[in-house]
Scaffold this active site. Sequence first.
Site, PDB file in Angstrom:
ATOM      1  N   GLY A 137       0.834  -1.204   0.000  1.00 48.24           N
ATOM      2  CA  GLY A 137       0.000   0.000   0.000  1.00 48.24           C
ATOM      3  C   GLY A 137       0.861   1.244   0.000  1.00 48.24           C
ATOM      4  O   GLY A 137       2.016   1.216  -0.443  1.00 48.24           O
ATOM      5  N   ASN A 138       0.294   2.319   0.529  1.00 47.36           N
ATOM      6  CA  ASN A 138       1.024   3.593   0.446  1.00 47.36           C
ATOM      7  C   ASN A 138       2.021   3.759   1.601  1.00 47.36           C
ATOM      8  O   ASN A 138       1.927   3.092   2.637  1.00 47.36           O
ATOM      9  CB  ASN A 138       0.040   4.764   0.383  1.00 47.36           C
ATOM     10  N   GLU A 168       5.684  -3.305   0.608  1.00 45.60           N
ATOM     11  CA  GLU A 168       5.596  -3.132  -0.851  1.00 45.60           C
ATOM     12  C   GLU A 168       4.857  -1.824  -1.075  1.00 45.60           C
ATOM     13  O   GLU A 168       3.634  -1.768  -1.001  1.00 45.60           O
ATOM     14  CB  GLU A 168       4.829  -4.312  -1.469  1.00 45.60           C
ATOM     15  N   CYS A 177       0.771  -0.052  -9.292  1.00 48.06           N
ATOM     16  CA  CYS A 177       1.940   0.485  -8.577  1.00 48.06           C
ATOM     17  C   CYS A 177       3.156   0.653  -9.480  1.00 48.06           C
ATOM     18  O   CYS A 177       3.959   1.544  -9.265  1.00 48.06           O
ATOM     19  CB  CYS A 177       2.289  -0.393  -7.381  1.00 48.06           C
TER      20      CYS A 177
HETATM   21  P1  NAD Z   1      -5.541   1.028   0.797  1.00 43.39           P
HETATM   22  O1  NAD Z   1      -6.123   2.364   1.112  1.00 43.39           O
HETATM   23  O2  NAD Z   1      -6.428  -0.084   0.421  1.00 43.39           O
HETATM   24  O3  NAD Z   1      -4.637   0.624   2.045  1.00 43.39           O
HETATM   25  C1  NAD Z   1      -3.946  -0.604   2.091  1.00 43.39           C
HETATM   26  C2  NAD Z   1      -4.276  -1.321   3.371  1.00 43.39           C
HETATM   27  O4  NAD Z   1      -3.886  -0.522   4.480  1.00 43.39           O
HETATM   28  C3  NAD Z   1      -5.759  -1.622   3.546  1.00 43.39           C
HETATM   29  O5  NAD Z   1      -5.917  -2.979   3.875  1.00 43.39           O
HETATM   30  C4  NAD Z   1      -6.194  -0.707   4.668  1.00 43.39           C
HETATM   31  O6  NAD Z   1      -7.162  -1.300   5.497  1.00 43.39           O
HETATM   32  C5  NAD Z   1      -4.925  -0.474   5.439  1.00 43.39           C
HETATM   33  N1  NAD Z   1      -4.909   0.834   6.094  1.00 43.39           N
HETATM   34  C6  NAD Z   1      -5.306   2.008   5.562  1.00 43.39           C
HETATM   35  N2  NAD Z   1      -5.125   3.007   6.461  1.00 43.39           N
HETATM   36  C7  NAD Z   1      -4.620   2.449   7.584  1.00 43.39           C
HETATM   37  C8  NAD Z   1      -4.205   2.960   8.859  1.00 43.39           C
HETATM   38  N3  NAD Z   1      -4.276   4.243   9.165  1.00 43.39           N
HETATM   39  N4  NAD Z   1      -3.719   2.086   9.759  1.00 43.39           N
HETATM   40  C9  NAD Z   1      -3.627   0.770   9.459  1.00 43.39           C
HETATM   41  N5  NAD Z   1      -3.995   0.254   8.278  1.00 43.39           N
HETATM   42  C10 NAD Z   1      -4.491   1.060   7.344  1.00 43.39           C
HETATM   43  O7  NAD Z   1      -4.503   1.110  -0.406  1.00 43.39           O
HETATM   44  P2  NAD Z   1      -3.539   2.306  -0.808  1.00 43.39           P
HETATM   45  O8  NAD Z   1      -2.494   2.481   0.216  1.00 43.39           O
HETATM   46  O9  NAD Z   1      -4.294   3.479  -1.284  1.00 43.39           O
HETATM   47  O10 NAD Z   1      -2.891   1.592  -2.097  1.00 43.39           O
HETATM   48  C11 NAD Z   1      -2.302   2.325  -3.085  1.00 43.39           C
HETATM   49  C12 NAD Z   1      -0.806   2.457  -2.829  1.00 43.39           C
HETATM   50  O11 NAD Z   1      -0.242   1.157  -2.786  1.00 43.39           O
HETATM   51  C13 NAD Z   1      -0.080   3.182  -3.919  1.00 43.39           C
HETATM   52  O12 NAD Z   1       0.912   4.004  -3.349  1.00 43.39           O
HETATM   53  C14 NAD Z   1       0.570   2.066  -4.719  1.00 43.39           C
HETATM   54  O13 NAD Z   1       1.714   2.447  -5.431  1.00 43.39           O
HETATM   55  C15 NAD Z   1       0.885   1.097  -3.638  1.00 43.39           C
HETATM   56  N6  NAD Z   1       0.979  -0.244  -4.178  1.00 43.39           N
HETATM   57  C16 NAD Z   1       2.171  -0.871  -4.123  1.00 43.39           C
HETATM   58  C17 NAD Z   1       2.290  -2.126  -4.677  1.00 43.39           C
HETATM   59  C18 NAD Z   1       3.585  -2.873  -4.654  1.00 43.39           C
HETATM   60  O14 NAD Z   1       3.553  -4.063  -4.932  1.00 43.39           O
HETATM   61  N7  NAD Z   1       4.692  -2.262  -4.327  1.00 43.39           N
HETATM   62  C19 NAD Z   1       1.179  -2.741  -5.260  1.00 43.39           C
HETATM   63  C20 NAD Z   1      -0.023  -2.059  -5.271  1.00 43.39           C
HETATM   64  C21 NAD Z   1      -0.128  -0.813  -4.717  1.00 43.39           C
END
Ligand code: NAD
Length: 469
Positions: free
Chosen positions: A199-200, A221, A255
């Site tokens: 995620g982010n 990741e 991503c």
């Molecule tokens: P998202 O908002 O779905 O968050 C990911 C997870 O984090 C979720 O399961 C969510 O419940 C949890 N989460 C959110 N806020 C939280 C908090 N405050 N405390 C604890 N857990 C929390 O997804 P996202 O982050 O918006 O995903 C997009 C990002 O992920 C982009 O930056 C993208 O580049 C990155 N990404 C990376 C990869 C990789 O393989 N490197 C793949 C896909 C996406």
Amino acid sequence: MRHQSETIERPGQGIAEVMATARRRFDSGATRSLPWRITQLDALHRLLRENATLIEDALSTDLGKCPTETRLAETGVLLADIDHTRRHLRQWARPRRVGLPLSLWPATARLIPQPLGVVLVIAPWNYPVQLLFAPMIGAIAAGNAVILKPSELTPTVSAVLADVIPRYLDTDAIHLVQGGVPETTELLTQRFDHIFYTGNGTVGRVVLRAAAEHLTPVTLELGGKSPVWFDDDKHLDQVARRIAWGKFMNAGQTCVAPDYVMTTPDRVDTLIEALKRAVLDMLGPDAAQSPDYGRIVNARHHTRLLSYLEGADVAFGGQADPETCYLAPTIVRMPAPVPGASEPPLMSEEIFGPILPIVAMASSEAAIDYINAHDKPLALYVFSASRTTRESFVERTSSGGVGLDAPMLQAGIEALPFGGIGASGMGSYHGRYSFETFSHLKPVVRRSHTLDTLGFARPPFTAFKQKIA
Ligand code: NAD
């Protein structure tokens, strides 16, 4: 607000109980056996095949993803990963003999891959099936119990997976917890043996801080801006088609999608024209009508993307429909960045949507300096007919991976580790690297009793021992 008992696939069990069940199952030793691992991998294979339509429909509801793209970039990738893992698992799981220096003889050393215990996989919404199950394949292959936390932003997918998982997989060892920030926050208070987060970076820091409490190892990741360099006039149309494919797949919510393209000022117009042709070729004159083009995940992200376009020099696209979270494939002209000046959000934030800035850069040298002055990217792409230029980028920049003359491929090859570096993440996975991420490679050394040469390392350190030390 949802009650906790509704957020997990076993009604009545809270997060602590789910954790305790998974821990008991791991401690029983059941998940360590190779037959258990293989049975679970086979069951996951069946789950994906037998519920293909259900999964495709859920992805279409949550993200407007077309079924073919789901098969290519979600379920297909997972089925191939399971096949690859099944083929190699016995060999990966085998203890490895390690040669020892003569000075330690007679002795033997082995490296034994052992499972870590109960692991947590937290996944994002953009490839909600692939990014939840791909780490789990490695975790199961390595013999761990797994708790899965899918993203709350793709609730249909989460609900479908919560429903099917217990019908195929070991219900004591593998659990799915639905919900949002409160549930993830509670999960993060538990003592896991590994946390795998995709995620982010902002939440990545939250995960890392929580993990520090229990000294839990973490794989992050993350994302960020993945730059592109272009100066290949000879393959202009081919390159444009490849960039457009990588950028506009899943409406730019990938991503490793190209985030922005740098090229010399004299090439900006020709590249934009070629990109327009490529988009029309892929999605027709109105991408809104194309069954192959996705939608932005929700209104918040749609509004964020539209805000990037305020005052921007849009060369192509820009049409939007907030009702359906549609945003057309959009190309934006960007002037050369001014060193030291503050950058617009399009250049300072990860775009994560179908907007492609084309940035005028004086030279490939200037592009390398620009990349090196920013966070280390997850992916870097170079489209150049010059080997020297390609190798300059490879050698003089740091990124999770590099794609030369094609985007995204480096992220989908099982034999290659996939992961970021610096702000784009830590650790890696896929294929054998997933297995090792979720294993502890334990060294076991046996020194036989014959010839007690260890006496040389024991006091008293006589003059002779001092001489040979
Ligand atoms: P998202 O908002 O779905 O968050 C990911 C997870 O984090 C979720 O399961 C969510 O419940 C949890 N989460 C959110 N806020 C939280 C908090 N405050 N405390 C604890 N857990 C929390 O997804 P996202 O982050 O918006 O995903 C997009 C990002 O992920 C982009 O930056 C993208 O580049 C990155 N990404 C990376 C990869 C990789 O393989 N490197 C793949 C896909 C996406």
